[in-house]
Design a protein around this motif. Structure first.
Motif, PDB file in Angstrom:
ATOM      1  N   GLU A  80      -9.739 -11.500  -9.353  1.00 26.29           N
ATOM      2  CA  GLU A  80      -9.867 -10.114  -8.894  1.00 26.29           C
ATOM      3  C   GLU A  80     -10.938  -9.961  -7.826  1.00 26.29           C
ATOM      4  O   GLU A  80     -11.061  -8.901  -7.219  1.00 26.29           O
ATOM      5  CB  GLU A  80     -10.174  -9.187 -10.080  1.00 26.29           C
ATOM      6  CG  GLU A  80     -11.586  -9.281 -10.625  1.00 26.29           C
ATOM      7  CD  GLU A  80     -11.858 -10.526 -11.469  1.00 26.29           C
ATOM      8  OE1 GLU A  80     -13.027 -10.745 -11.824  1.00 26.29           O
ATOM      9  OE2 GLU A  80     -10.929 -11.290 -11.771  1.00 26.29           O
ATOM     10  N   LYS A 136      -0.046  -0.112  -7.818  1.00 25.59           N
ATOM     11  CA  LYS A 136      -1.292  -0.036  -7.051  1.00 25.59           C
ATOM     12  C   LYS A 136      -2.465  -0.570  -7.863  1.00 25.59           C
ATOM     13  O   LYS A 136      -3.353  -1.231  -7.322  1.00 25.59           O
ATOM     14  CB  LYS A 136      -1.565   1.390  -6.580  1.00 25.59           C
ATOM     15  CG  LYS A 136      -0.626   1.825  -5.482  1.00 25.59           C
ATOM     16  CD  LYS A 136      -0.899   3.232  -5.000  1.00 25.59           C
ATOM     17  CE  LYS A 136       0.097   3.609  -3.910  1.00 25.59           C
ATOM     18  NZ  LYS A 136      -0.110   4.954  -3.406  1.00 25.59           N
ATOM     19  N   GLU A 137      -2.477  -0.305  -9.165  1.00 27.41           N
ATOM     20  CA  GLU A 137      -3.541  -0.822 -10.023  1.00 27.41           C
ATOM     21  C   GLU A 137      -3.415  -2.334 -10.188  1.00 27.41           C
ATOM     22  O   GLU A 137      -4.415  -3.044 -10.220  1.00 27.41           O
ATOM     23  CB  GLU A 137      -3.520  -0.126 -11.377  1.00 27.41           C
ATOM     24  CG  GLU A 137      -4.028   1.298 -11.322  1.00 27.41           C
ATOM     25  CD  GLU A 137      -4.050   1.954 -12.680  1.00 27.41           C
ATOM     26  OE1 GLU A 137      -4.455   1.292 -13.663  1.00 27.41           O
ATOM     27  OE2 GLU A 137      -3.668   3.133 -12.760  1.00 27.41           O
ATOM     28  N   ALA A 139      -2.245  -4.356  -8.002  1.00 28.06           N
ATOM     29  CA  ALA A 139      -2.756  -4.923  -6.746  1.00 28.06           C
ATOM     30  C   ALA A 139      -4.271  -5.065  -6.802  1.00 28.06           C
ATOM     31  O   ALA A 139      -4.823  -6.112  -6.432  1.00 28.06           O
ATOM     32  CB  ALA A 139      -2.337  -4.049  -5.565  1.00 28.06           C
ATOM     33  N   LEU A 140      -4.957  -4.041  -7.288  1.00 28.16           N
ATOM     34  CA  LEU A 140      -6.421  -4.095  -7.382  1.00 28.16           C
ATOM     35  C   LEU A 140      -6.881  -5.100  -8.433  1.00 28.16           C
ATOM     36  O   LEU A 140      -7.831  -5.850  -8.209  1.00 28.16           O
ATOM     37  CB  LEU A 140      -6.984  -2.705  -7.696  1.00 28.16           C
ATOM     38  CG  LEU A 140      -6.793  -1.661  -6.601  1.00 28.16           C
ATOM     39  CD1 LEU A 140      -7.247  -0.287  -7.085  1.00 28.16           C
ATOM     40  CD2 LEU A 140      -7.526  -2.050  -5.330  1.00 28.16           C
ATOM     41  N   PHE A 144      -6.382  -7.623  -4.546  1.00 26.21           N
ATOM     42  CA  PHE A 144      -5.953  -7.149  -3.235  1.00 26.21           C
ATOM     43  C   PHE A 144      -6.681  -5.844  -2.933  1.00 26.21           C
ATOM     44  O   PHE A 144      -6.792  -4.975  -3.801  1.00 26.21           O
ATOM     45  CB  PHE A 144      -4.437  -6.954  -3.191  1.00 26.21           C
ATOM     46  CG  PHE A 144      -3.685  -8.247  -3.236  1.00 26.21           C
ATOM     47  CD1 PHE A 144      -3.361  -8.913  -2.063  1.00 26.21           C
ATOM     48  CD2 PHE A 144      -3.315  -8.821  -4.444  1.00 26.21           C
ATOM     49  CE1 PHE A 144      -2.677 -10.116  -2.093  1.00 26.21           C
ATOM     50  CE2 PHE A 144      -2.634 -10.027  -4.484  1.00 26.21           C
ATOM     51  CZ  PHE A 144      -2.324 -10.675  -3.304  1.00 26.21           C
ATOM     52  N   ASN A 145      -7.170  -5.705  -1.713  1.00 30.72           N
ATOM     53  CA  ASN A 145      -7.948  -4.525  -1.349  1.00 30.72           C
ATOM     54  C   ASN A 145      -7.122  -3.258  -1.264  1.00 30.72           C
ATOM     55  O   ASN A 145      -7.618  -2.168  -1.524  1.00 30.72           O
ATOM     56  CB  ASN A 145      -8.663  -4.744  -0.011  1.00 30.72           C
ATOM     57  CG  ASN A 145      -9.735  -5.788  -0.116  1.00 30.72           C
ATOM     58  OD1 ASN A 145     -10.326  -5.973  -1.173  1.00 30.72           O
ATOM     59  ND2 ASN A 145      -9.986  -6.477   0.978  1.00 30.72           N
ATOM     60  N   ASP A 146      -5.867  -3.402  -0.896  1.00 29.47           N
ATOM     61  CA  ASP A 146      -5.011  -2.226  -0.820  1.00 29.47           C
ATOM     62  C   ASP A 146      -3.560  -2.622  -1.089  1.00 29.47           C
ATOM     63  O   ASP A 146      -3.192  -3.792  -1.034  1.00 29.47           O
ATOM     64  CB  ASP A 146      -5.142  -1.502   0.524  1.00 29.47           C
ATOM     65  CG  ASP A 146      -4.842  -2.388   1.717  1.00 29.47           C
ATOM     66  OD1 ASP A 146      -3.929  -3.236   1.628  1.00 29.47           O
ATOM     67  OD2 ASP A 146      -5.511  -2.230   2.745  1.00 29.47           O
ATOM     68  N   TYR A 147      -2.757  -1.616  -1.386  1.00 26.38           N
ATOM     69  CA  TYR A 147      -1.369  -1.869  -1.758  1.00 26.38           C
ATOM     70  C   TYR A 147      -0.527  -2.454  -0.622  1.00 26.38           C
ATOM     71  O   TYR A 147       0.263  -3.380  -0.873  1.00 26.38           O
ATOM     72  CB  TYR A 147      -0.722  -0.589  -2.320  1.00 26.38           C
ATOM     73  CG  TYR A 147       0.671  -0.850  -2.822  1.00 26.38           C
ATOM     74  CD1 TYR A 147       0.878  -1.507  -4.022  1.00 26.38           C
ATOM     75  CD2 TYR A 147       1.780  -0.468  -2.075  1.00 26.38           C
ATOM     76  CE1 TYR A 147       2.154  -1.780  -4.481  1.00 26.38           C
ATOM     77  CE2 TYR A 147       3.063  -0.732  -2.525  1.00 26.38           C
ATOM     78  CZ  TYR A 147       3.247  -1.383  -3.726  1.00 26.38           C
ATOM     79  OH  TYR A 147       4.515  -1.664  -4.169  1.00 26.38           O
ATOM     80  N   PRO A 148      -0.673  -1.983   0.628  1.00 32.72           N
ATOM     81  CA  PRO A 148       0.163  -2.569   1.693  1.00 32.72           C
ATOM     82  C   PRO A 148      -0.034  -4.086   1.864  1.00 32.72           C
ATOM     83  O   PRO A 148       0.937  -4.818   2.061  1.00 32.72           O
ATOM     84  CB  PRO A 148      -0.269  -1.803   2.948  1.00 32.72           C
ATOM     85  CG  PRO A 148      -0.733  -0.482   2.429  1.00 32.72           C
ATOM     86  CD  PRO A 148      -1.394  -0.796   1.117  1.00 32.72           C
ATOM     87  N   ASN A 149      -1.271  -4.562   1.767  1.00 34.85           N
ATOM     88  CA  ASN A 149      -1.505  -6.010   1.856  1.00 34.85           C
ATOM     89  C   ASN A 149      -0.858  -6.745   0.688  1.00 34.85           C
ATOM     90  O   ASN A 149      -0.261  -7.813   0.848  1.00 34.85           O
ATOM     91  CB  ASN A 149      -2.996  -6.319   1.903  1.00 34.85           C
ATOM     92  CG  ASN A 149      -3.607  -5.980   3.231  1.00 34.85           C
ATOM     93  OD1 ASN A 149      -2.917  -5.868   4.238  1.00 34.85           O
ATOM     94  ND2 ASN A 149      -4.915  -5.804   3.244  1.00 34.85           N
ATOM     95  N   TYR A 151       1.729  -5.675  -1.078  1.00 32.09           N
ATOM     96  CA  TYR A 151       3.173  -5.565  -0.904  1.00 32.09           C
ATOM     97  C   TYR A 151       3.686  -6.654   0.043  1.00 32.09           C
ATOM     98  O   TYR A 151       4.658  -7.349  -0.247  1.00 32.09           O
ATOM     99  CB  TYR A 151       3.515  -4.171  -0.380  1.00 32.09           C
ATOM    100  CG  TYR A 151       4.990  -3.946  -0.137  1.00 32.09           C
ATOM    101  CD1 TYR A 151       5.792  -3.399  -1.122  1.00 32.09           C
ATOM    102  CD2 TYR A 151       5.582  -4.270   1.083  1.00 32.09           C
ATOM    103  CE1 TYR A 151       7.150  -3.179  -0.910  1.00 32.09           C
ATOM    104  CE2 TYR A 151       6.932  -4.056   1.300  1.00 32.09           C
ATOM    105  CZ  TYR A 151       7.707  -3.516   0.308  1.00 32.09           C
ATOM    106  OH  TYR A 151       9.051  -3.313   0.510  1.00 32.09           O
TER     107      TYR A 151
END
Length: 174
Positions: A80, A136-137, A139-140, A144-149, A151
């Motif tokens: 993480e 989204k959670e 991903a974190l 991953f810093n954000d969802y688009p990355n 995805y």
């Protein structure tokens, strides 16, 4: 009410400040979810599995193999978090950058960063399949810093977006 989540080991704690049946019910539900997640995650293959060094191509010294196993364990326990640089990793494990990168590539057959990214995606895939945690959670949780990355990386690796993966909740309804 306080909800803590240490994503490295998915330990949860809920404390109530105040009273009320709704807060008690919520705390109980969250604790149940946390316990179920811990049970699921503890069974998953990516967590602290020793790497098989006994391949026919393996001519690596035992000390290098032990070093790389420590690095692999570190990566699994810190998915993480952002991956430290190879310079930082080499200092953490008492070696030099060249030895670390060369030994890792020789034993694991990939770079440290590629291994780290692959393990984050495996963890995400597992969590999507086995839990109902929002994407989204996840991903974190997987660093991953954000969802688009997340995805883009997920779709590139698995050839389908995370939203198309069948979820545990959906599996139980069928």
């Amino acid at each position: 009410m306080l909800l803590e989540m240490a994503t490295g080991n998915l330990a949860f704690r809920v404390e109530l400040n105040g009273s009320g049946d709704e807060l008690d019910q919520l705390a109980t539900m969250l604790n149940d979810v946390a316990e179920k997640m811990q049970n699921i995650i503890s069974k998953y293959e990516f967590k602290n599995q020793p790497y098989d060094y006994n391949t026919s191509q393996n001519t690596t010294k035992q000390s290098d193999a032990e070093l790389i196993q420590k690095v692999i364990d570190y990566i699994h326990n810190h998915l993480e978090e952002p991956l430290p640089t190879t310079k930082e990793l080499s200092k953490m494990f008492g070696t030099n950058e060249f030895t670390l990168k060369d030994s890792f590539r020789t034993i694991v057959k990939t770079s440290i960063y590629q291994f780290y990214n692959e393990e984050r995606l495996k963890k995400a895939h597992f969590l999507i399949e086995k839990t109902i945690i929002p994407l989204k959670e996840i991903a974190l949780i997987c660093g991953f810093n954000d969802y688009p990355n997340f995805y883009k990386a997920f779709k590139k690796r698995y050839k389908y977006p995370p939203s198309e993966l069948q979820r545990e909740k959906e599996n139980n309804n069928q």
